[in-house]
Design a protein around this motif. Structure first.
Motif, PDB file in Angstrom:
ATOM      1  N   PHE A 206      11.817  -9.390  10.495  1.00  0.00           N
ATOM      2  CA  PHE A 206      12.055 -10.823  10.808  1.00  0.00           C
ATOM      3  C   PHE A 206      12.822 -11.622   9.688  1.00  0.00           C
TER       4      PHE A 206
ATOM      5  N   HIS B   2      17.812   1.915  20.547  1.00  0.00           N
ATOM      6  CA  HIS B   2      16.635   2.487  19.955  1.00  0.00           C
ATOM      7  C   HIS B   2      16.038   1.583  19.254  1.00  0.00           C
ATOM      8  N   ARG B   3      16.845   0.810  18.477  1.00  0.00           N
ATOM      9  CA  ARG B   3      16.403  -0.476  17.790  1.00  0.00           C
ATOM     10  C   ARG B   3      16.014  -1.482  18.412  1.00  0.00           C
TER      11      ARG B   3
ATOM     12  N   ALA C  56       2.733   0.113  16.076  1.00  0.00           N
ATOM     13  CA  ALA C  56       2.948  -0.078  14.920  1.00  0.00           C
ATOM     14  C   ALA C  56       3.651   0.974  14.231  1.00  0.00           C
TER      15      ALA C  56
ATOM     16  N   ILE D 189       7.451   2.002  14.912  1.00  0.00           N
ATOM     17  CA  ILE D 189       8.462   1.136  14.228  1.00  0.00           C
ATOM     18  C   ILE D 189       8.517   1.652  12.954  1.00  0.00           C
ATOM     19  N   ALA D 190       7.637   1.725  12.263  1.00  0.00           N
ATOM     20  CA  ALA D 190       7.626   2.324  10.859  1.00  0.00           C
ATOM     21  C   ALA D 190       8.461   3.544  10.737  1.00  0.00           C
TER      22      ALA D 190
ATOM     23  N   ARG E 275      13.033 -15.012  17.864  1.00  0.00           N
ATOM     24  CA  ARG E 275      13.944 -13.910  17.489  1.00  0.00           C
ATOM     25  C   ARG E 275      13.748 -12.668  17.734  1.00  0.00           C
ATOM     26  N   LEU E 276      12.399 -12.502  17.761  1.00  0.00           N
ATOM     27  CA  LEU E 276      12.166 -10.944  17.911  1.00  0.00           C
ATOM     28  C   LEU E 276      12.361 -10.730  19.458  1.00  0.00           C
TER      29      LEU E 276
ATOM     30  N   ILE F 135      16.249  -9.988   9.429  1.00  0.00           N
ATOM     31  CA  ILE F 135      17.162 -10.570  10.557  1.00  0.00           C
ATOM     32  C   ILE F 135      17.705 -11.979   9.954  1.00  0.00           C
TER      33      ILE F 135
ATOM     34  N   PHE G 266      12.444   3.267  12.553  1.00  0.00           N
ATOM     35  CA  PHE G 266      13.418   2.147  12.181  1.00  0.00           C
ATOM     36  C   PHE G 266      14.448   2.476  11.095  1.00  0.00           C
TER      37      PHE G 266
ATOM     38  N   PHE H  78      11.760  -3.079  18.564  1.00  0.00           N
ATOM     39  CA  PHE H  78      11.359  -4.543  18.449  1.00  0.00           C
ATOM     40  C   PHE H  78      10.548  -4.882  19.908  1.00  0.00           C
TER      41      PHE H  78
ATOM     42  N   ALA I 106      17.141   4.289  13.242  1.00  0.00           N
ATOM     43  CA  ALA I 106      17.495   3.951  14.529  1.00  0.00           C
ATOM     44  C   ALA I 106      18.696   2.901  14.637  1.00  0.00           C
TER      45      ALA I 106
ATOM     46  N   GLY J 113       7.130  -3.944  19.253  1.00  0.00           N
ATOM     47  CA  GLY J 113       6.574  -4.967  18.371  1.00  0.00           C
ATOM     48  C   GLY J 113       6.090  -6.022  19.382  1.00  0.00           C
TER      49      GLY J 113
ATOM     50  N   GLY K  51      -2.048 -10.123  14.193  1.00  0.00           N
ATOM     51  CA  GLY K  51      -1.951  -8.672  14.922  1.00  0.00           C
ATOM     52  C   GLY K  51      -0.574  -8.106  14.823  1.00  0.00           C
ATOM     53  N   VAL K  52       0.311  -8.889  14.042  1.00  0.00           N
ATOM     54  CA  VAL K  52       1.778  -8.356  13.821  1.00  0.00           C
ATOM     55  C   VAL K  52       1.742  -7.249  13.024  1.00  0.00           C
ATOM     56  N   PRO K  53       2.525  -6.115  13.132  1.00  0.00           N
ATOM     57  CA  PRO K  53       2.354  -4.994  12.225  1.00  0.00           C
ATOM     58  C   PRO K  53       3.131  -5.548  11.024  1.00  0.00           C
TER      59      PRO K  53
ATOM     60  N   LEU L 221       3.012  -5.285  21.151  1.00  0.00           N
ATOM     61  CA  LEU L 221       1.684  -5.469  20.269  1.00  0.00           C
ATOM     62  C   LEU L 221       1.286  -6.874  20.114  1.00  0.00           C
ATOM     63  N   PHE L 222       2.106  -7.862  20.077  1.00  0.00           N
ATOM     64  CA  PHE L 222       1.999  -9.347  19.986  1.00  0.00           C
ATOM     65  C   PHE L 222       0.937  -9.603  21.345  1.00  0.00           C
TER      66      PHE L 222
ATOM     67  N   VAL M 257      -2.071 -14.794  17.226  1.00  0.00           N
ATOM     68  CA  VAL M 257      -0.831 -13.753  17.405  1.00  0.00           C
ATOM     69  C   VAL M 257      -0.284 -13.410  16.169  1.00  0.00           C
TER      70      VAL M 257
ATOM     71  N   PHE N 249      12.917  -3.939   3.888  1.00  0.00           N
ATOM     72  CA  PHE N 249      14.232  -4.264   3.960  1.00  0.00           C
ATOM     73  C   PHE N 249      14.566  -5.775   3.643  1.00  0.00           C
TER      74      PHE N 249
ATOM     75  N   GLY O 210      19.963   5.692   9.213  1.00  0.00           N
ATOM     76  CA  GLY O 210      20.401   4.882  10.134  1.00  0.00           C
ATOM     77  C   GLY O 210      20.437   3.508   9.385  1.00  0.00           C
TER      78      GLY O 210
ATOM     79  N   ILE P 108       5.448  -4.367   9.037  1.00  0.00           N
ATOM     80  CA  ILE P 108       6.900  -4.167   9.210  1.00  0.00           C
ATOM     81  C   ILE P 108       7.784  -5.078   9.822  1.00  0.00           C
ATOM     82  N   ILE P 109       7.026  -5.798  11.063  1.00  0.00           N
ATOM     83  CA  ILE P 109       7.863  -6.935  11.568  1.00  0.00           C
ATOM     84  C   ILE P 109       8.114  -8.050  10.742  1.00  0.00           C
TER      85      ILE P 109
ATOM     86  N   GLU Q 266      15.756  -9.784  19.835  1.00  0.00           N
ATOM     87  CA  GLU Q 266      16.143  -8.503  19.557  1.00  0.00           C
ATOM     88  C   GLU Q 266      15.621  -7.467  20.379  1.00  0.00           C
TER      89      GLU Q 266
END
Lengths: 369, 338, 291
Positions: free
Chosen positions: C133, B286-287, B272, B275-276, B48-49, C136, B279, B291, B282, B294, C124-126, B297-298, C121, C225, A78, C128-129, B52
């Protein structure tokens, strides 16, 4: 005061990097070449991303091919499609064929997408049953029932009827499946969905499915490890992995009624007689050839028809390198596949792939040769 | 006073010319601008997130997504409740197991340990931070999980009358092993910060307690811990952040079953990990859903941090009101009550 | 120790003291058990791959031929140093500066509370995010391809909240008396910060920084990525680059056993490198405490 300390630390780091630089400039071959062609013996750099299944093959091809550096990232099919669609790499790699939505997003770059089948791999049904080192026969219906959780022990009537000559213990069956999204899951569930209507409606097919039973493990290595640790476990493992680690796997009944083991020949045979659509988006589902191993998967390289027009990051130099890479992969590369337990394309598909590769252009001129 | 110069050649603030005050003002404005820039970056990150994630929230509704109980990729039906629960269970386990051990190690290193061993002990605990997360996952699943499985099966069997802990089928990847490995992963950070905080307790406070006849433990309990509480909580929050957001190790250890399991030793999923896991393969909705996970989670991190801050503030103000006399009073009580 | 003869300690209190101390010692030993197990596991699986050529040759990309060389991990080692080095150069000064601002200037103001909130905040962000980010914004957003510095950006984002948070905790511990007396003597604010507060807090700051660096060096997801991947060593941060966590991640799932072993050798290398960094930094901190 502190300035001295921080200066000392920075100095150490700089020293280490400096030493490494001096050491490497003598021993490494090509260092920081960006896609620009150097002097004679130009080495071009091509970048690709996608299928994890295909990664070892592309890495090996890249290593065997002189004059081209291929940087390939195994981030998943993907992500590979996203990468080529957003022009972050020169080529993408995907196990499942392109969906119409994928084709549209790649076409947005100004040139239609081309998917080229590159090679095949089988998906074995590996199990852990001391006392039954070989000879296990399973058919689509039984497999589906096992993975639905309906068949719970190894000496169940269904399995016994297929294997009258084996002594089957009463061990409980532990199903192991992939917990991560994967083309291997797509291939396996694709087969089950074709031959087992209940599996199709309850679980479906795809890279991620809602498994009704069993343990999830990450990656081929995870599934393999889980199978090895649990007596009575059964799971689906990529052929290269199973062969190289000498797993015990079952023979599966194909459409013609024969029970076939996953060998390199039976995998190639699975590609024969497959309908090849115009866009080469083949999907091997329960093939008809009598010698075929039925759970087989294909993998593609995905590019735009005119790579330079589409604006690949590596530019013209990468286009030339890509041409060499494709030519090698579809030529000599096919003959070395068996060394790592991957299967060649059957002749019919290979011809079409070569034709497609020859049609790839850079601003109108073919990239091959 | 006017005209008086201070020892060392400095001039009093009152005498300092505007030019001499320039570095101070430059520093102040520079740092403030930097803080504002960082805040702006964080806001941009968030925005941004959200962008998405939006399509997924549109499709499922915000509550539908967050508390939906089914995560079905093929049907494009995304409900994050199993993920949320998995994240909460594993992080809670990580804190429950990890923080007491980490704080104990910190106390030992600063108060009870022979001086010669102090450096070595500190280094050893921090070595745990050097191990990459993928190694933790692999070590956990290939070494630790199989070794613990018999014990887990015994507990699940014998204690089946206790809800959640007992009963259910014991799989090798499960909530417990994930929480345990997460606890090990957060040990170094919680321990290191606690250690730094405990080391700064004024010696006279400790010596006063000892002089009043307190035993070692009583001294720690009354003079050291109350003083260090806020800092320890700060370290624990960092550890919690790590536990909530840990991706690769969790995805190897939790089994990635998009189900809400009701037993400690069964598989689950986390925000988490999903997502790993997904992704790489996806596309489309799905993608967006990943997000959105995520984002959930925040918000979770936000809430937990908010609660922690409120607790610490209340404890701090309580102590301030009573004054340090309270600690002394408690100590005297202990000694006298013997 | 600590008891005067006249005030004899009751047996109850003595027992509680002994129990508590044993419990603390026990917990400390428990904390060390996983370390021993992991180090042993790493040594067992990884030490066999170590050799001089392991560190001085790039991985070759040979995955098939059983007898041909698969190379070493040189590009991964160099890549990690470069990528994490750049990330640290970005995150550490900024992080400490923000922490200084929070403790010295912002304090409990509305604005400072908001900044703290934002940093919370981020903790706690994983991981991968952060990578996604940057993907993107810097990869897809600019229509360009992967680059090592983009990986560094993702790692810097990861490190930032850790540095800020831990530095804030440490800076708060500096006794107010120190600050006030310096100011009373007429020292300007900037001098108080740079000459008194930061040096006093330095050992604690180094602890927090090392934790952030160790975390960043071991993270795979933010690089997936963003940084690209290549087997060759290079010193161009605008190019694809290798890194130890990436090498480990890709190698450890390979069907070829020798490549799997290479992954463990790489893991052992990574842990050793961070250990060395720790030791080095501690030595420097100790000298600054005495000096």
């Amino acid at each position: 005061m502190i300035k001295n300390r921080i200066g000392a630390l920075a100095g150490c780091v700089a020293l280490v990097i400096g030493l490494a630089a001096c050491g490497s400039s003598s021993s490494s071959s090509s260092s920081s070449s960006s896609g620009t062609t150097a002097s004679s013996g130009s080495s071009s750099t091509v970048s690709g991303a996608g299928s994890t299944f295909a990664a070892p093959v592309y890495q090996q091809w890249a290593s065997s091919l002189q004059g081209v550096t291929v940087n390939y990232q195994a981030v998943g099919s993907g992500a590979g499609i996203t990468a080529i669609a957003s022009k972050t790499v020169d080529f993408g790699a995907s196990d499942p064929p392109l969906k119409p939505a994928d084709e549209a997003s790649i076409a947005k770059n100004g040139s239609p997408p081309v998917q080229i089948p590159m090679f095949l791999g089988a998906i074995t049904v590996s199990y852990n049953l001391p006392g039954v080192p070989s000879g296990m026969k399973l058919d689509g219906k039984t497999l589906g029932d096992i993975f639905l959780g309906k068949v719970k022990t190894w000496n169940a009537a269904e399995i016994k009827s297929l294997n009258p000559s084996l002594t089957l213990p009463s061990t409980a069956i532990t199903v192991v499946h992939r917990s991560d999204s994967s083309g291997t899951t797509a291939g396996f569930t694709g087969f089950l969905a074709t031959v087992h209507p209940e599996f199709k409606s309850k679980v479906g097919e795809g890279k991620t499915v809602p498994w009704p039973t069993g343990t999830g493990a990450k990656g081929n290595a995870g599934v393999a490890g889980a199978i090895q640790q649990t007596v009575g476990a059964v799971g689906y493992v990529e052929q290269a992995y199973a062969l190289q680690h000498h797993f015990t796997y079952a023979s599966v009944q194909n459409k013609a009624g024969n029970f076939v083991l996953p060998t390199l020949e039976s995998t190639t045979a699975a590609g024969e007689g497959v309908t090849v659509p115009a866009n080469l988006g083949i999907k091997i589902k329960n093939p008809s050839s009598p010698k075929a191993y039925p759970i087989t998967s294909q993998t593609f390289i995905v590019v735009n028809k005119d790579v330079c027009k589409a604006g690949v990051p590596g530019g013209e130099s990468a286009a030339k390198g890509l041409g060499k890479f494709l030519a090698y992969g579809l030529g000599e590369g096919q003959s070395i596949l068996s060394q790592a337990d991957y299967s060649q394309l059957p002749a019919t598909i290979l011809e079409k792939s070569k034709a497609a590769a020859a049609g790839i252009q850079c601003n109108g001129t073919p990239i091959g040769g | 006073m006017e005209g008086a110069s201070l020892r060392g050649g400095g001039r009093s603030v009152l005498e300092r010319s505007p030019l001499a005050r320039l570095p101070d003002r430059a520093l102040r404005y520079g740092l403030t601008a930097l803080a504002a820039a960082i805040l702006a970056l964080i806001v941009y990150f968030f925005v941004r997130l959200v962008g998405e994630a939006a399509p997924a929230f549109e499709r499922m509704g915000v509550f539908g997504f967050t508390f939906g109980s089914e995560w079905n990729v093929n049907a494009e039906h995304f409900g994050a409740l199993p993920l949320l629960v998995g994240t909460l269970i594993t992080s809670a386990l990580a804190l429950l197991i990890g923080v007491p051990v980490a704080v104990a190690a910190a106390i030992y290193a600063t108060e009870l340990c022979p001086v010669r061993l102090r450096g070595a002990l500190t280094l050893l605990v921090e070595l745990l931070a050097a191990v990459p997360s993928v190694v933790y996952g692999l070590w956990g699943i290939f070494f630790l999980a199989p070794k613990l499985q018999p014990a887990e099966q015994w507990i699940a069997g014998k204690l089946s009358f206790i809800p959640f802990i007992g009963g259910g089928t014991v799989t090798i990847p499960n909530y417990f092993i994930t929480g345990l490995v997460l606890a090990i992963m957060i040990l170094p950070i919680v321990s290191a910060i606690s250690r730094e905080v405990i080391a700064t307790v004024p010696t006279d406070q400790k010596e006063a307690a000892l002089a009043l006849g307190a035993t070692r433990w009583e001294m720690i309990r009354t003079a050291v811990l109350p003083f260090s509480r806020a800092g320890i909580v700060g370290g624990a929050m960092l550890g919690l952040g790590r536990a909530l957001g840990e991706t690769i190790a969790v995805t190897i250890l939790i089994g990635n079953a998009p189900r809400l399991s009701h037993h400690l030793f069964e598989q689950g999923y986390s925000l988490a990990a999903v997502i790993a896991n997904e992704f790489g393969e996806a596309t489309g909705l799905h993608r967006n859903a990943l997000f959105a996970a995520g984002l959930v989670l925040f918000v979770l991190t936000l809430l937990v941090n908010g609660v922690a801050r409120a607790l610490v503030l209340r404890a701090a103000s309580g102590r301030n009101r009573a004054g340090s006399g309270e600690a002394g009073a408690r100590l005297a009580e202990t000694v006298a009550g013997a | 120790m600590g008891t005067l003869d006249r005030f004899s300690v009751s047996p109850g209190r003595r027992r509680r003291d002994r129990i508590a101390r044993s419990a603390i010692l026990g917990a400390t030993l428990i904390a060390l058990v996983p370390l021993v197990l992991i180090v042993y596991y790493l040594l067992r699986k990884g030490l066999g791959s170590w050799s001089t050529s392991f560190f001085t040759t790039d991985p070759t990309g040979n995955t098939f031929f059983k007898n041909s060389s698969i190379g070493g991990i040189k590009s991964a080692i160099l890549g990690t140093i470069e990528i994490v080095g750049l990330a640290s150069a970005m995150a550490i000064p900024v992080g400490i500066a923000v922490a200084v601002w929070l403790v010295e200037y912002g304090k409990e103001s509305r604005f400072a509370q908001t900044v703290r909130f934002g940093v919370d905040v981020l903790t706690g962000v994983p991981s991968i995010i952060f990578g996604l980010f940057i993907f993107i914004v810097l990869v897809v957003g600019t229509g360009s391809t992967y680059a090592a510095y983009k990986g560094s950006c993702a790692l810097a984002l990861l490190m930032l909240p850790v540095v800020i948070r831990s530095a804030e905790v440490i800076l708060r511990l500096v006794p107010p008396a120190l600050r006030e007396s310096a100011l009373a003597l007429g020292a300007p604010r900037w001098r108080v910060i740079f000459r008194i507060i930061l040096p006093t807090a330095l050992p604690g700051l180094i602890t927090g920084v090392l934790l952030a660096v160790a975390r960043a060096a071991g993270e795979t997801a933010p690089l997936l990525f963003t940084a690209g991947y290549t087997l060759k060593s290079n010193f161009n941060l605008g190019q694809f680059m290798n890194a130890l966590p990436l090498q480990i991640y890709y190698d450890v799932t390979s069907p070829t056993t020798s490549i799997e072993h290479r992954a463990w050798g790489a893991a052992l290398t990574l842990v050793s490198m961070i250990l060395l960094l720790n030791v080095l930094a501690r030595l420097i901190a100790r000298r600054s405490r005495i000096g």
